[in-house]
Design an enzyme around this catalytic site. Structure first.
Site, mmCIF file in Angstrom:
data_model
loop_
_atom_site.group_PDB
_atom_site.id
_atom_site.type_symbol
_atom_site.label_atom_id
_atom_site.label_comp_id
_atom_site.label_asym_id
_atom_site.label_seq_id
_atom_site.Cartn_x
_atom_site.Cartn_y
_atom_site.Cartn_z
ATOM 1 N N ARG A 112 0.960 -9.027 26.438
ATOM 2 C CA ARG A 112 2.353 -8.627 26.201
ATOM 3 C C ARG A 112 2.981 -8.246 27.539
ATOM 4 O O ARG A 112 2.419 -7.445 28.285
ATOM 5 C CB ARG A 112 2.410 -7.423 25.262
ATOM 6 N N GLU A 153 9.334 -6.419 16.393
ATOM 7 C CA GLU A 153 9.210 -4.979 16.194
ATOM 8 C C GLU A 153 10.565 -4.301 16.051
ATOM 9 O O GLU A 153 10.644 -3.086 15.967
ATOM 10 C CB GLU A 153 8.386 -4.339 17.320
ATOM 11 N N HIS A 203 1.301 8.269 21.994
ATOM 12 C CA HIS A 203 0.552 7.768 23.144
ATOM 13 C C HIS A 203 -0.911 8.214 23.100
ATOM 14 O O HIS A 203 -1.838 7.406 23.209
ATOM 15 C CB HIS A 203 1.233 8.273 24.428
ATOM 16 N N CYS A 254 0.009 -6.491 15.015
ATOM 17 C CA CYS A 254 -0.751 -5.868 16.104
ATOM 18 C C CYS A 254 -0.439 -4.389 16.228
ATOM 19 O O CYS A 254 -0.902 -3.731 17.147
ATOM 20 C CB CYS A 254 -0.489 -6.589 17.418
ATOM 21 N N ARG A 303 -1.595 -4.469 26.327
ATOM 22 C CA ARG A 303 -0.380 -3.774 26.785
ATOM 23 C C ARG A 303 -0.469 -3.672 28.305
ATOM 24 O O ARG A 303 -1.138 -2.789 28.836
ATOM 25 C CB ARG A 303 -0.318 -2.384 26.160
ATOM 26 N N ARG A 362 -28.842 16.453 -20.035
ATOM 27 C CA ARG A 362 -28.288 16.134 -18.704
ATOM 28 C C ARG A 362 -26.963 15.384 -18.861
ATOM 29 O O ARG A 362 -26.770 14.649 -19.831
ATOM 30 C CB ARG A 362 -29.247 15.234 -17.922
ATOM 31 N N GLY A 385 4.898 -5.941 15.463
ATOM 32 C CA GLY A 385 4.542 -4.641 16.055
ATOM 33 C C GLY A 385 4.987 -3.569 15.083
ATOM 34 O O GLY A 385 6.110 -3.080 15.132
ATOM 35 N N THR A 386 4.089 -3.218 14.182
ATOM 36 C CA THR A 386 4.511 -2.348 13.077
ATOM 37 C C THR A 386 4.707 -0.896 13.504
ATOM 38 O O THR A 386 5.252 -0.116 12.736
ATOM 39 C CB THR A 386 3.506 -2.439 11.922
ATOM 40 N N ASN A 387 4.283 -0.549 14.721
ATOM 41 C CA ASN A 387 4.561 0.834 15.161
ATOM 42 C C ASN A 387 6.061 0.999 15.386
ATOM 43 O O ASN A 387 6.709 1.865 14.801
ATOM 44 C CB ASN A 387 3.840 1.152 16.475
ATOM 45 N N ASP A 388 6.604 0.138 16.249
ATOM 46 C CA ASP A 388 8.043 0.244 16.502
ATOM 47 C C ASP A 388 8.839 -0.178 15.275
ATOM 48 O O ASP A 388 9.888 0.401 14.990
ATOM 49 C CB ASP A 388 8.430 -0.611 17.717
HETATM 50 C C1 PEP Z 1 4.085 -1.757 18.084
HETATM 51 O O1 PEP Z 1 5.212 -1.348 18.359
HETATM 52 O O2 PEP Z 1 3.683 -1.911 16.926
HETATM 53 C C2 PEP Z 1 3.131 -2.064 19.161
HETATM 54 C C3 PEP Z 1 1.960 -2.592 18.873
HETATM 55 O O3 PEP Z 1 3.487 -1.806 20.435
HETATM 56 P P1 PEP Z 1 3.477 -0.370 21.102
HETATM 57 O O4 PEP Z 1 2.646 0.529 20.246
HETATM 58 O O5 PEP Z 1 2.903 -0.555 22.458
HETATM 59 O O6 PEP Z 1 4.918 0.004 21.134
HETATM 60 MG MG MG Z 2 6.090 -1.584 20.289
#
Ligand code: PEP
Ligand code: MG
Length: 850
Positions: free
Chosen positions: A590, A717, A427, A803, A534, A79, A738-741
């Site tokens: 926010r 951001e 979105h 966030c 938001r 095995r 805000g790590t997305n923007d």
């Molecule tokens: C971001 O930009 O990281 C954020 C949390 O805000 P939103 O996604 O609403 O732009």
């Molecule tokens: Mg943002």
């Protein structure tokens, strides 16, 4: 000692042989543990990774020495034993040592059929796995006897031009060599690497004397485990077949016994109560000493029990949690171990319904897995249809090119959402995760024909509105029809595990929650607060959209204020509800962020409705809408820029927040509120906003004679906000990244459009991962670290957090811990996974740096 007679690469497994999983593999080490526990394990010899590497090159160990422990007429199994059992290995080969002489001898002792079956099985395995002959030529015959055996041996000879090898040492050498080579095959390598094995992972082999479970007295073979693989609850399951003679035709029910007493038929428990009790004892010993739930493979030979092997019980996500908690509750492992043993992804599976892994999948298209879980429903193409469908009680899947804030109510109503455009922070993805609605985005190979109301899959299949599809937001697949599902299940063990995780973690976990329902989910998952609310999502509720539009069309500041006065009580009620649900836990509100055009209609019928509502001529409405449109709305009039250019909006929001604090405070709850300003890029923006907000606070607090426990902070951001954090922190009690923007602006990459080419970029290695999904530590992370350090330099007690959507991922949590952030904030459904990951990271650190 016996083992010293062999080479150091080949070791007989005895209680004190030198043996480790890193040298001999997991199976060999586990067998040694069973032997140390005095379990009746047949004689076993282990070949180390190095021995197997040598064998693959044709340098076999001293076969005479290897076989010596097995006596003069060995019958052996071989095995695989890789370092981690999950990495797999070549199939086991049994009955090595069967040859013509042995067959003749055994036929006399146990009958021709039984002996022929053993030999036939070996010849078949040898032909297919060792001699690599065509498996179609070596099917096991229905009838096992000397004739069918003769035919198979002749087939072997015809294919290889050699008689079937008769010398057990030769047989074993060839088996070892072929298994060693199989480990180096490309598919075996890819498979194990997919399971996380390193490129140079080794394979060990274990050679064991066969305990046949055949012959006089009670003989048979079986497997047993002591927990249910699906639920993790204690339950004896497995099988036992008396006389180890699995039928070669379809059924092997003959001779099968229930393990435990059963009204439907004979059981091992009744037939051999002592052996059964011994088996239970083995299970208990394994659990106690191997500190794991094991599946035990056994044979009974003339009434005597042999334990051949034990492997970790296969388990569902649900079972993995329950087993870990039960082991810790029984004191077998520590709570720390239990927390470390559960994969965070298992929690995510528990929180959502999943497509049954055994169900067939008719995949229509693939997109980005944006919000986990799966749901089936009839196709609807507009948010209104989704609401109508929900009102009829019919589950539906909202299929859109992309979603906009106007679709929120439709998304609430839908069972799942599918979009053609968008990435992990678009979105649809953000809202889907927030709502816990399964969502696939960026399925760009799908076509929607709005006119005919049909959706076209890349293979040409066309689906009408009303047709049933399934969105699997865990894998990113969209399936035709409605395959069977596994329900989400949250049991006590889940809660217990997370309570333990909270004891060990050293970073806060909050939730991004926009509505009372989100806030309730956040509470249910024990988020310590809301890290991002938001507020703009509140303006799409009920008839507020109409009021918002009136506000946008207002001619003067006074007119605007008058309209906002109508929104004020609604906003106040929103906040009061959030603060009440959170019962004094921090809520970070926010202020309004999106560009105003998001609230305006984009098509003719929408414009006509708006003109009617505002009693304005259609051309005027069309003109005003056009005047508000921007070339780059995400870099335009939004966030704090709106706050400065149209200050009445933030004034109204601040007033609503403070009045809600007073109202909730009067009921005995002391709300802790953080007010966050979005899209800041310059210190003066914060200074201006701060003085306005303070003015509103004084206006509200004075008459109410209340003290308002709030902090003002900034959402970092834009790259400039990170670079100038030392000035910004002068006016900000907290900085939330805000790590997305920030990712969008650092890369100059639209978060809503990147889905179009992201997979090509990742496939070609331009980006290691989608940076909207996995925090780019090297680039965006550098800015975050710089911002944190500069912010702290100015204000040492500034509260730091993330966030953006990354907040719930392991790498971002690790990053935030390394930089001593206060908390991460993520979608409510990611909170349990984040709590567990944070605890695992803290515990791993303690192990590495005790
Ligand atoms: C971001 O930009 O990281 C954020 C949390 O805000 P939103 O996604 O609403 O732009
Ligand atoms: Mg943002």
């Amino acid at each position: 000692m016996q083992q010293q007679m062999m080479s150091p690469l080949v070791t007989q497994i005895t209680p004190d042989a030198r043996m480790s999983a890193a040298v001999h593999g997991d199976r060999a080490k586990c067998l040694q543990r069973l032997i140390r526990l005095d379990m009746p394990v047949p004689v076993t010899v282990a070949l180390s990774f190095d021995a197997v590497r040598d064998a693959a090159l044709g340098n076999l160990p001293d076969m005479a020495a290897l076989m010596a422990p097995f006596g003069p007429q060995p019958l052996l199994s071989v095995r695989p034993s890789s370092e981690n059992a999950d990495w797999g290995g070549p199939s086991a080969i049994l009955n090595v040592g069967m040859n013509d002489a042995r067959f003749a001898h055994m036929a006399l002792a146990m009958g021709e059929a039984a002996a022929a079956r053993l030999y036939l099985r070996f010849v078949q395995s040898y032909a297919v796995h060792v001699a690599r002959l065509d498996p179609d030529e070596f099917h096991l015959p229905d009838q096992a006897d000397a004739t069918s055996l003769g035919m198979m041996l002749a087939a072997y000879e015809a294919e290889t031009d050699e008689p079937f090898p008769q010398d057990p040492a030769v047989q074993l050498a060839e088996v070892l060599r072929s298994m060693a080579r199989a480990w180096d095959g490309t598919s075996a390598r890819l498979l194990r690497q997919a399971k996380g094995a390193p490129a140079d992972a080794g394979l060990g082999l274990v050679v064991q004397a066969m305990a046949l479970g055949l012959g006089q007295g009670e003989c048979g073979t079986g497997i047993v485990q002591f927990v249910d693989s699906t639920t993790g609850a204690p339950r004896i399951t497995g099988r036992y077949v008396a006389q180890n003679l699995p039928q070669m035709d379809k059924t092997d029910a003959e001779g099968a016994l229930y393990l435990t007493r059963d009204p439907r038929g004979a059981s091992l428990q009744d037939r051999c109560p002592e052996t059964f009790a011994q088996l239970l004892e083995c299970g208990a010993l394994c659990r106690q000493h191997l500190r794991e739930e094991m599946q035990v493979k056994f044979t009974i030979d003339a009434g005597k029990l042999f334990i051949l092997d034990a492997v970790r019980v296969q388990r569902s996500s649900r079972a993995s949690v329950r087993i870990a908690v039960a082991l810790a509750e029984d004191g077998v492992i520590t709570r720390q171990d239990a927390v470390l043993r559960v994969e965070p992804v298992a929690l995510s599976e528990l929180l959502h319904r999943q497509v049954d892994p055994n169900a067939p999948r008719d995949v229509l298209v693939r997109g980005i897995a944006a919000s986990p879980g799966a749901a089936s429903g009839r196709i609807v193409l507009t948010a209104n249809e989704a609401q109508a469908s929900a009102a009829r009680g019919e589950p539906c899947v909202l299929v859109r090119r992309e979603t906009t804030p106007e679709d929120i109510r439709g998304m609430h109503a839908a069972s799942a959402v599918l979009t053609m455009r968008g990435g992990i922070t678009s979105h649809a993805a953000v809202i889907g995760r927030g709502l816990g609605v399964p969502c696939v985005v960026g399925a760009s190979d799908l076509l929607i024909d709005r006119k005919s109301g049909r959706v076209m899959a890349p293979d040409g299949r066309s689906f009408a509105a009303g047709d049933m599809i399934t969105v699997d937001g865990t894998t990113g697949q969209v399936l035709a029809g409605a395959p069977p599902m596994l329900e989400a299940s949250l049991d006590g063990a889940f809660q217990t595990l997370l309570e333990w995780a909270d004891m060990f973690r050293d970073i806060g976990v909050r939730a991004n929650a926009d509505t009372p329902a989100d806030a309730q989910t956040a509470r249910n998952f024990a988020a310590e607060g809301i890290g991002l609310c938001r507020t703009e999502h509140m303006f799409f509720e009920g008839d507020r959209l109409g009021v918002m539009r009136e506000m946008i069309f207002a001619e003067s500041s006074d007119d605007r204020r008058a309209v906002l006065d109508r929104l004020l009580p609604m906003q106040r009620a929103d906040f009061a509800e959030l603060f009440s649900i959170m019962e004094g836990r921090s809520v970070c509100v926010r202020l309004f962020d999106p560009p105003l055009h998001e609230f305006l209609p984009s098509d003719k019928p929408g414009m006509r409705d708006l003109a009617e509502q505002l009693a304005l001529p259609l051309p005027e409405v069309t003109e005003r809408v056009a005047a508000l449109s921007e070339y780059n709305p995400m870099l335009g009039m939004r966030g704090v820029r709106l706050g400065i250019a149209i200050p009445e909006i933030y004034d109204m929001q601040a007033q609503a927040i403070f009045e809600a604090m007073v109202a909730v405070g009067a009921k005995g709850i002391a709300p802790a509120v953080d007010i966050m300003i979005p899209l800041v890029s310059a210190m003066r923006e914060v200074e201006l906003m701060k003085s306005r907000i303070e003015r509103v606070a004084t206006k509200v607090a004075g008459p109410a004679r209340a003290t308002l426990n709030y902090r003002l902070g900034v959402m970092v951001e834009t790259p400039r906000a990170a670079l100038r954090a030392q000035d910004i922190a002068v006016h900000a009690a907290f900085l939330s990244f805000g790590t997305n923007d920030l990712t969008q602006m650092t890369y100059g990459l639209s978060r809503d459009d990147a889905g179009r080419f992201m997979s090509t970029y990742v496939q070609q290695g331009v980006y290691a991962e989608d940076p909207f999904h996995t925090l780019d530590i090297e680039g965006v992370g550098e800015l975050v670290a710089m911002g944190a350090e500069r912010g702290r330099r100015c204000r040492p007690d500034v509260v730091l957090s993330i966030c953006g959507e990354h907040g719930g991922s392991r790498s971002a949590i690790a990053f935030c811990r390394d930089h001593k952030f206060d908390y991460v904030s993520c979608s409510p459904f990611r909170v349990p996974g984040a709590r567990l990951m944070a605890a695992q990271l803290a515990l791993t650190d303690q192990i590495i740096k005790p």
